[in-house]
Motif scaffolding. Structure first.
Motif, PDB file in Angstrom:
ATOM      1  N   ILE A   1      10.129  18.663  -8.080  1.00  0.00           N
ATOM      2  CA  ILE A   1      10.969  19.852  -8.206  1.00  0.00           C
ATOM      3  C   ILE A   1      12.231  19.678  -7.351  1.00  0.00           C
ATOM      4  O   ILE A   1      12.168  19.761  -6.126  1.00  0.00           O
ATOM      5  N   PRO A   2      13.395  19.424  -7.965  1.00  0.00           N
ATOM      6  CA  PRO A   2      14.655  19.478  -7.219  1.00  0.00           C
ATOM      7  C   PRO A   2      14.863  20.908  -6.716  1.00  0.00           C
ATOM      8  O   PRO A   2      14.805  21.851  -7.513  1.00  0.00           O
ATOM      9  N   TYR A   3      15.083  21.086  -5.420  1.00  0.00           N
ATOM     10  CA  TYR A   3      15.105  22.446  -4.887  1.00  0.00           C
ATOM     11  C   TYR A   3      16.172  22.634  -3.822  1.00  0.00           C
ATOM     12  O   TYR A   3      16.793  21.694  -3.354  1.00  0.00           O
TER      13      TYR A   3
ATOM     14  N   GLU B   1      22.375  31.097  -9.404  1.00  0.00           N
ATOM     15  CA  GLU B   1      20.958  31.446  -9.336  1.00  0.00           C
ATOM     16  C   GLU B   1      20.178  30.698 -10.422  1.00  0.00           C
ATOM     17  O   GLU B   1      20.733  30.275 -11.426  1.00  0.00           O
ATOM     18  N   HIS B   2      18.878  30.532 -10.179  1.00  0.00           N
ATOM     19  CA  HIS B   2      17.979  29.709 -10.986  1.00  0.00           C
ATOM     20  C   HIS B   2      18.211  28.214 -10.768  1.00  0.00           C
ATOM     21  O   HIS B   2      17.561  27.391 -11.400  1.00  0.00           O
ATOM     22  N   HIS B   3      19.118  27.844  -9.883  1.00  0.00           N
ATOM     23  CA  HIS B   3      19.387  26.438  -9.634  1.00  0.00           C
ATOM     24  C   HIS B   3      19.345  26.089  -8.146  1.00  0.00           C
ATOM     25  O   HIS B   3      19.557  24.934  -7.795  1.00  0.00           O
TER      26      HIS B   3
ATOM     27  N   PRO C   1      15.236  17.823  -2.025  1.00  0.00           N
ATOM     28  CA  PRO C   1      16.459  18.556  -1.698  1.00  0.00           C
ATOM     29  C   PRO C   1      17.646  18.037  -2.506  1.00  0.00           C
ATOM     30  O   PRO C   1      18.070  16.889  -2.335  1.00  0.00           O
ATOM     31  N   LYS C   2      18.180  18.874  -3.365  1.00  0.00           N
ATOM     32  CA  LYS C   2      19.237  18.422  -4.276  1.00  0.00           C
ATOM     33  C   LYS C   2      20.481  17.934  -3.536  1.00  0.00           C
ATOM     34  O   LYS C   2      21.135  16.986  -3.970  1.00  0.00           O
TER      35      LYS C   2
ATOM     36  N   ASP D   1      14.555  24.000  -9.387  1.00  0.00           N
ATOM     37  CA  ASP D   1      13.513  24.774  -8.705  1.00  0.00           C
ATOM     38  C   ASP D   1      13.023  25.968  -9.500  1.00  0.00           C
ATOM     39  O   ASP D   1      11.835  26.116  -9.776  1.00  0.00           O
ATOM     40  N   ALA D   2      13.927  26.866  -9.886  1.00  0.00           N
ATOM     41  CA  ALA D   2      13.505  28.087 -10.564  1.00  0.00           C
ATOM     42  C   ALA D   2      13.050  27.839 -11.998  1.00  0.00           C
ATOM     43  O   ALA D   2      12.398  28.696 -12.597  1.00  0.00           O
TER      44      ALA D   2
END
Length: 362
Positions: free
Chosen positions: A144-146, A154-156, A200-201, A111-112
């Motif tokens: 986008i895997p989010y 963070e960032h993941h 959604p991961k 995502d990030a």
């Protein structure tokens, strides 16, 4: 909507799958959410030679979550290939390809990681159709895997949907079931306009049994395709209150409804799935049927998609409401460390606490 079924099909391959290529799955199969996405891309690529897939590690590795596994072996490195670690370049290249007749499907990996491409997405991808008065369309998908739930740092684990839904010109979709993973990605690839496809991961390795032949038949040349874009679905019937969720929060809403049923309360669950365009009619009809609603989302609540849903319900259903619409969301803080995410993410107890506060005494 233009579907891939009406586009040129590639020449048939020689009998027998090439070395290293797994046979095409057919019939009733138990597959993962990730595999449904893989099959959606493969079937779209088989039906339309203009569809191609690229991004970071999507080729040889098959993606961090193996969602693109096997596509390079099956279609070759010209149709599914790796790129440098340069998200702005990935989306910029996809934009040029879409302007010239291709249908790129690009992956942002996490995502990030998509934030470096944000200028391309908001300034060019979202605006090209309007800028050219509809003369130039961009049939492209940004996968986008989010969201959280995987113990990532963070960032993941960002829930970044608010950035995209706020940007006119983008379609924003997020499936929550194995069936919708296939159907909605096929619909996204077939769309003539750009789609941000949020995956959604934590759902990647969930499983369900589906009839692949039936799903594929929706996209046959003679089939009348009903698009999932712009439609919500009732994930569970109920009469006392409506839980409204999307993406990774749907399974939590269903778990809360199951627990509530053991306590004598009937909760309806709505899966929004199409964030933009939003299904006002379907969501509002559900809320009017119960008179009470709770919106559930992982993202922080301030200026969020959850806040937009609440506003739309209040504006359209005010005289049908027995209580204010409540929210259960992530907290307004940066995403926490892995050991703390269980306190951050909406859970069954927080949802049921919100339901208890829906002014039942009135």
């Amino acid at each position: 909507m233009t579907t891939t079924a009406n586009r040129t099909k590639p020449a048939a391959r020689a009998s027998g799958a090439p070395a290293g290529v797994e046979p095409v799955l057919t019939g009733v199969q138990t597959i993962t959410f990730a595999k449904a996405l893989t099959l959606a891309m493969a079937d779209a690529m088989e039906a339309d030679t203009s569809v191609l897939v690229f991004g970071e590690d999507v080729g040889t590795l098959g993606g961090v979550f193996r969602v693109t596994d096997g596509l390079t072996r099956r279609f070759g490195p010209e149709r599914c290939f790796d790129t440098p670690l340069a998200e702005a370049g990935i989306v910029g290249m996809a934009t040029g390809m879409a302007m010239n007749g291709m249908r790129p499907v690009v992956e942002m990996q996490f995502d990030a990681f998509a934030y470096p491409a944000f200028e391309q997405i908001t300034s060019h991808v979202a605006k090209m159709g309007n800028r050219t008065r509809g003369l130039v369309r961009l049939p492209m998908v940004i996968r986008i895997p989010y969201a959280g739930g995987i113990g990532g740092v963070e960032h993941h684990c960002d829930s970044s949907e608010a950035y995209y839904v706020h940007t006119p010109g983008l379609t924003v979709l997020t499936p929550s079931t194995v069936t919708d993973a296939y159907v909605m990605l096929r619909d996204a690839i077939a769309s003539p306009d750009p789609v941000v496809f949020l995956e959604p991961k934590k759902l990647y390795f969930t499983k369900d049994t589906v009839d692949l032949d039936e799903l594929r038949s929706r996209y046959d040349a003679d089939a009348s395709v009903s698009s999932s874009i712009g439609t919500s679905v009732v994930a569970r019937e109920g009469t006392d209150a409506t839980l409204i969720a999307y993406g990774p929060s749907v399974s939590i809403a269903l778990a809360a409804a199951e627990t509530a049923a053991t306590e004598g309360r009937s909760l309806q669950v709505i899966d929004v799935r199409s964030l933009v365009p939003f299904d006002d009619e379907g969501v509002c009809a559900a809320v009017r049927s119960t008179g009470r609603a709770v919106v559930i989302a992982e993202a922080p609540g301030f200026a969020s998609m959850a806040a937009e849903i609440v506003a739309r319900i209040q504006e359209r259903c005010f005289h049908s409401l027995a209580a204010p619409v409540l929210r259960v969301t992530g907290f307004d803080i940066p995403y926490p460390a892995p050991r703390l995410e269980k306190y951050y993410l909406p859970g069954v107890d927080r949802i049921l606490d919100a339901v208890d506060n829906l002014q039942w005494e009135n």
